[in-house]
Design an enzyme around this catalytic site. Sequence first.
Site, PDB file in Angstrom:
ATOM      1  N   SER A 166       8.178  -5.568   5.951  1.00  0.00           N
ATOM      2  CA  SER A 166       7.827  -6.535   6.990  1.00  0.00           C
ATOM      3  C   SER A 166       8.553  -7.860   6.848  1.00  0.00           C
ATOM      4  O   SER A 166       7.937  -8.920   6.653  1.00  0.00           O
ATOM      5  CB  SER A 166       6.320  -6.740   6.972  1.00  0.00           C
ATOM      6  OG  SER A 166       5.707  -5.484   7.097  1.00  0.00           O
ATOM      7  N   ARG A 175       0.836  -1.189   0.000  1.00  0.00           N
ATOM      8  CA  ARG A 175       0.000   0.000   0.000  1.00  0.00           C
ATOM      9  C   ARG A 175       0.867   1.232   0.000  1.00  0.00           C
ATOM     10  O   ARG A 175       1.953   1.257   0.575  1.00  0.00           O
ATOM     11  CB  ARG A 175      -0.882   0.044   1.250  1.00  0.00           C
ATOM     12  CG  ARG A 175      -2.004  -0.970   1.199  1.00  0.00           C
ATOM     13  CD  ARG A 175      -2.972  -0.774   2.335  1.00  0.00           C
ATOM     14  NE  ARG A 175      -2.259  -0.554   3.581  1.00  0.00           N
ATOM     15  CZ  ARG A 175      -2.668   0.249   4.552  1.00  0.00           C
ATOM     16  NH1 ARG A 175      -3.766   0.943   4.414  1.00  0.00           N
ATOM     17  NH2 ARG A 175      -1.973   0.370   5.649  1.00  0.00           N
ATOM     18  N   ASP A 222       6.520  -3.804  10.311  1.00  0.00           N
ATOM     19  CA  ASP A 222       5.087  -3.514  10.501  1.00  0.00           C
ATOM     20  C   ASP A 222       4.666  -3.555  11.973  1.00  0.00           C
ATOM     21  O   ASP A 222       3.766  -2.830  12.399  1.00  0.00           O
ATOM     22  CB  ASP A 222       4.201  -4.444   9.650  1.00  0.00           C
ATOM     23  CG  ASP A 222       4.546  -5.921   9.763  1.00  0.00           C
ATOM     24  OD1 ASP A 222       5.513  -6.260  10.467  1.00  0.00           O
ATOM     25  OD2 ASP A 222       3.843  -6.742   9.122  1.00  0.00           O
TER      26      ASP A 222
HETATM   27  C1  BGC Z   1       8.316 -11.196   9.136  1.00  0.00           C
HETATM   28  C2  BGC Z   1       8.200 -10.061  10.109  1.00  0.00           C
HETATM   29  C3  BGC Z   1       6.843  -9.415   9.971  1.00  0.00           C
HETATM   30  C4  BGC Z   1       5.751 -10.444  10.092  1.00  0.00           C
HETATM   31  C5  BGC Z   1       4.360  -9.860   9.946  1.00  0.00           C
HETATM   32  C6  BGC Z   1       7.139 -12.146   9.279  1.00  0.00           C
HETATM   33  O1  BGC Z   1       7.167 -13.133   8.300  1.00  0.00           O
HETATM   34  O2  BGC Z   1       9.514 -11.897   9.348  1.00  0.00           O
HETATM   35  O3  BGC Z   1       9.213  -9.105   9.884  1.00  0.00           O
HETATM   36  O4  BGC Z   1       6.719  -8.438  10.969  1.00  0.00           O
HETATM   37  O5  BGC Z   1       5.916 -11.435   9.112  1.00  0.00           O
HETATM   38  O6  BGC Z   1       4.199  -9.234   8.727  1.00  0.00           O
END
Ligand code: BGC
Length: 503
Positions: free
Chosen positions: A193, A130, A246
């Site tokens: 993320s 987004r 995130d």
């Molecule tokens: C990632 C994290 C992320 C989480 C939620 C995981 O697979 O390693 O960095 O915060 O997913 O999106």
Amino acid sequence: MGAAAGAAAFALPTAYAKPLPSPTGQSPTSQVGGGRKERTESFNRADSFIDWQGAVDTDYVEALRALRLAYKLPLDMMRSLATHFKSEAVAGLAGQPSSVRMLPTFVNKRVTGAETGDFYALDLGGTNFRVLRLTLEGGGVVGPVKSMKFAIPDTAKTGTGADLFGFIADGVSRFIALECGGDARGALGFTFSFPVEQSALDAGKLIMWNKGFTASGVIGEDVVQLLQAQLASRGIALQVTALANDTVGTMETAAYKDGAAKVGLILGTGTNAAYLEKTSRVPKWQGAPCEEMVINTEWGNLQMDGYRNVFDVIIDEATSNPGVQTFEKMISGLYLGEICRTSILHPSVARGFSPAAAAQLRATFASPSSFQSSLMAAIEEDTSPTLAEVDRLLHAAGVTSCTVRDRVLLHEACACVSTRAARLSATATAALLEQAQLDQGACTVAVDGTVFECYPHFKQRMEAALDELLPAACTGHPNAPGVKLVLAKDGSGIGAAIIAALA
Ligand code: BGC
């Protein structure tokens, strides 16, 4: 329908002596309130079908038993897992070998709610990305948010890094053209993320991909530079001033209006948590002295040997990253449907369906990812006595021959899988709160992600488990000054803009 089909009694027919385990490991009759009440009702319904057409159906009983044993997570097991999590977290903070990375985020200032200005944000998570533009108005108020969402095609996830970041930059370009009159300049917060070793608030190298991403040439590279280069090559004058996970964005979005928000969780395509820690408790921190630091735990990678069942192992082995993110693979939206599919097709559970339904389920859900977590959620949403909506959903998918008992067994499979996911999430949350000594006073746990937001009863089941683990914290009671789980909708995107404001 058999004589006992409508009976609601929990008691097993005397002809079947071994009692069935409850999904949590507790006596079902002791489960009251919140998620527990709803779970007890569905549990009783499944048991009421044991007596089928005048006799006990051993195959159905054994299928229920297999499901409940595989997914039960009683209090003693939650406590042992919490202890395991805490010891991994302490090792991670010390820079010792650990499955939980405990990454410093360089966010070392508290958000006050007084931050103001216009910001852009980009949120690259799992299924979608987004682009947002928003105004922080101060006083804890986020002004109107303009945003566009783009589904990330597999070609971008699994091609080259240039493909992925080019695709993202193209999205930003469209957003600027359609929503910003073709002109955009200023600061951009980048929510990325995935596990990143940050070297500054605006710099960090990808440690590894997960959630089905494999784009080449990105691991070990600074993802801010990769994005900035693609933006620059399209003449986009936005400057990435903050890189955030995130979970961190989610926590900071809540903290913008709630000073008690000290933990951020994502329960969506993937799962993870961040929290506010005293740097005196982070022996590996070598940076500029500061009192506090937000830590990205990357709890999805918690090593789960000893807590996984046969279905978890099958699923893990079929992923692109076997042996890693094993906690995430038991909890998050990318995997819940697959766990359920694997369970219902496994002979130990499939035997409980009528032969016609078992054959159709096997044919319809033969391929990986054909049973989505959203279907599970829709199945659990149906609380009608005959599960009429489940019948409709199954018909639409191609399963046309199923009895009410088949639907009840399927419903129970979904409930077992998702209840365990909620209890696992609660266990790690409780462990984190204890580790950070945030379980004593008021603490808001900000949560974003579709599993938490949309999956029926997930929040209530988490609260019920938190109440078992931290009885003094009163999580389930909205007016108690304890730990509260609060939805921070869109927190992951808005939070990056807030962190950009801190920068
Ligand atoms: C990632 C994290 C992320 C989480 C939620 C995981 O697979 O390693 O960095 O915060 O997913 O999106």
